[in-house]
Write a protein that holds these residues in place. Structure first.
Motif, PDB file in Angstrom:
ATOM      1  N   THR A 160      35.833  27.131  33.389  1.00  0.00           N
ATOM      2  CA  THR A 160      37.053  27.829  33.769  1.00  0.00           C
ATOM      3  C   THR A 160      36.657  29.084  34.543  1.00  0.00           C
ATOM      4  N   LYS A 177      37.832  33.147  36.180  1.00  0.00           N
ATOM      5  CA  LYS A 177      38.681  34.339  36.167  1.00  0.00           C
ATOM      6  C   LYS A 177      39.310  34.474  37.552  1.00  0.00           C
ATOM      7  N   GLU A 178      40.260  33.584  37.819  1.00  0.00           N
ATOM      8  CA  GLU A 178      40.877  33.547  39.151  1.00  0.00           C
ATOM      9  C   GLU A 178      41.442  34.893  39.561  1.00  0.00           C
ATOM     10  N   GLN A 179      41.890  35.663  38.566  1.00  0.00           N
ATOM     11  CA  GLN A 179      42.505  36.953  38.869  1.00  0.00           C
ATOM     12  C   GLN A 179      41.536  37.914  39.546  1.00  0.00           C
ATOM     13  N   GLU A 180      40.241  37.716  39.359  1.00  0.00           N
ATOM     14  CA  GLU A 180      39.276  38.647  39.948  1.00  0.00           C
ATOM     15  C   GLU A 180      39.126  38.437  41.453  1.00  0.00           C
ATOM     16  N   ARG A 227      47.141  33.010  37.053  1.00  0.00           N
ATOM     17  CA  ARG A 227      46.123  34.066  37.105  1.00  0.00           C
ATOM     18  C   ARG A 227      45.859  34.489  38.546  1.00  0.00           C
ATOM     19  N   LYS A 280      36.431  30.966  44.641  1.00  0.00           N
ATOM     20  CA  LYS A 280      36.343  30.439  43.276  1.00  0.00           C
ATOM     21  C   LYS A 280      35.269  29.368  43.318  1.00  0.00           C
ATOM     22  N   GLU A 340      32.925  30.309  31.350  1.00  0.00           N
ATOM     23  CA  GLU A 340      33.912  31.008  32.180  1.00  0.00           C
ATOM     24  C   GLU A 340      33.176  31.829  33.232  1.00  0.00           C
ATOM     25  N   GLY A 367      33.283  34.526  36.482  1.00  0.00           N
ATOM     26  CA  GLY A 367      34.024  35.571  37.180  1.00  0.00           C
ATOM     27  C   GLY A 367      33.128  36.258  38.186  1.00  0.00           C
ATOM     28  N   GLU A 389      33.365  34.195  41.114  1.00  0.00           N
ATOM     29  CA  GLU A 389      34.565  34.646  41.820  1.00  0.00           C
ATOM     30  C   GLU A 389      34.145  35.703  42.834  1.00  0.00           C
ATOM     31  N   GLU A 413      31.929  45.982  34.272  1.00  0.00           N
ATOM     32  CA  GLU A 413      33.006  45.904  33.281  1.00  0.00           C
ATOM     33  C   GLU A 413      33.627  47.281  33.015  1.00  0.00           C
ATOM     34  N   SER A 468      45.062  39.790  33.540  1.00  0.00           N
ATOM     35  CA  SER A 468      45.205  38.335  33.639  1.00  0.00           C
ATOM     36  C   SER A 468      46.553  37.866  33.101  1.00  0.00           C
TER      37      SER A 468
END
Length: 352
Positions: free
Chosen positions: A119, A121-124, A155, A270, A294, A296, A302, A332, A338
């Motif tokens: 999966t 972190k599409e939002q990034e 997201r 992505k 996951e 990102g 990402e 971070e 998200s």
């Protein structure tokens, strides 16, 4: 003696043969983004390793179970690509415990020894293109066109809106975001209609999160820019856009710029190709690791494209701001929202 040698060769081929099959959701290949990106990673890995590969394309959701079952009976590794395949994927994976199954873009928490999922972190990624869009719009209006409002696409939406909101907070601007859904990943005609409607409302930059439907967005953007530039020559386009701005699409999942040089400002990356490439190699090399991974910005899963055709029209200051935000995200020190709740509570204290 010759018969014995020949039999040995045949047995060797049989023992060491290895096959990978990718099963698409109804989006299918040819979308220029999500499906094609995943397939490219599989092809790259298989050709490097010299193993067989194939794709089975689903025409409707009712095909998922039968296509996955067919693939499991023929292949060592089966890929299911797309959130809509989740239920069928886990059902079939339990029925074929000796076959490796790789799910791209979903994870329902079920733990099976033969299942690996990825999966993102599409939002990034879309945060970065949202920030870019807010910094580049000449009309103060940008938009995102989603396909079906499933979690990965939502997201994308949240991240894009967060990027615009961050730019507004940092620069004390008021760029507006419009959100529309095509309810399809395979309808370029609908994509074009939605894009044309947004352009008529003075939206000049549109993020796509709708797979093959985005092919229609590209058409709409090109037609609108042609009214302004009256040339399809890349140099003419860039010269005009540098001075006057224009209408742009923002790509999704893969670097889409080569599909329409000059008309696609940038892409939210992505790395589905990285995920599929790694999964094939891990299965083949005996490094199988069940569970979900996951990806990102921190994991290089990402990001934002290099803008190979359009970087010259983007102010250096805006590029530097985006690079700095990437550093903060990797450390971070800044978490991209998200969810709607997180987006509503987002406050940026950065000053440039």
């Amino acid at each position: 003696m010759k018969k014995i040698i020949l039999l040995g060769i045949l047995l060797s081929i049989s023992v060491f043969s290895f096959k990978v099959i990718m099963v698409t959701d109804i989006g299918g290949l040819g979308d220029g983004s999500f499906m094609d990106g995943t397939w490219s990673g599989i092809v790259k890995a298989c050709e490097e390793l010299g193993i067989e590969y194939e794709v089975i394309q689903s025409k409707e959701q009712g095909d998922y179970v039968s296509n996955l079952s067919k693939a499991a009976e023929q292949a060592d590794v089966v890929f299911a690509v797309g959130y809509l395949m989740s239920d069928a994927f886990y059902k079939v994976a339990q029925q074929y415990p000796e076959t490796y199954f790789v799910g791209i873009d979903f994870d329902n928490g079920t733990e099976l020894s033969n299942v690996m999922t990825f999966t993102f972190k599409e939002q990034e990624g879309s945060f970065l293109t949202g920030y870019l869009a807010a910094g580049m719009t000449r009309t103060g209006k940008v938009a995102i066109i989603g396909g079906i409002p499933i979690p990965p696409v939502k997201r994308y939406e949240i991240g894009f809106r967060a990027g615009v909101k961050a730019f507004n907070q940092i620069h004390n601007t008021n760029v507006e975001v419009k959100v529309v859904y095509a309810n399809s990943f395979t309808d370029p005609k609908k994509g074009k209609e939605l894009a044309q409607a947004l352009i008529s409302e003075k939206v000049d930059i549109i993020q796509q999160a709708c797979g093959g439907t985005a092919l229609g967005i590209i058409e709409a953007v090109k037609e609108e820019d042609q009214k302004l530039v009256k040339s399809d020559n890349l140099k003419d386009l860039i010269d005009y856009f540098y001075e006057n701005g224009g209408y742009f699409m923002l790509g999704g999942d893969v670097e889409q710029e080569p599909q329409a040089p000059g008309y696609i400002l940038a892409s939210a990356i992505k790395r589905v190709d990285v995920a599929s490439y790694l999964a094939v190699k891990m299965a083949y090399n005996g490094e199988w690791a069940p569970g979900n991974t996951e990806l990102g910005i921190k994991e290089n899963g990402e990001g934002i494209s290099n803008m190979i055709f359009t970087k010259g029209i983007v102010p250096d200051s805006l590029i530097c701001e985006i690079e700095y935000l990437i550093i903060l995200i990797k450390k971070e020190e800044f978490i991209i929202p998200s969810s709607e709740e997180e987006l509503n509570g987002m406050k940026i204290k950065i000053k440039f």
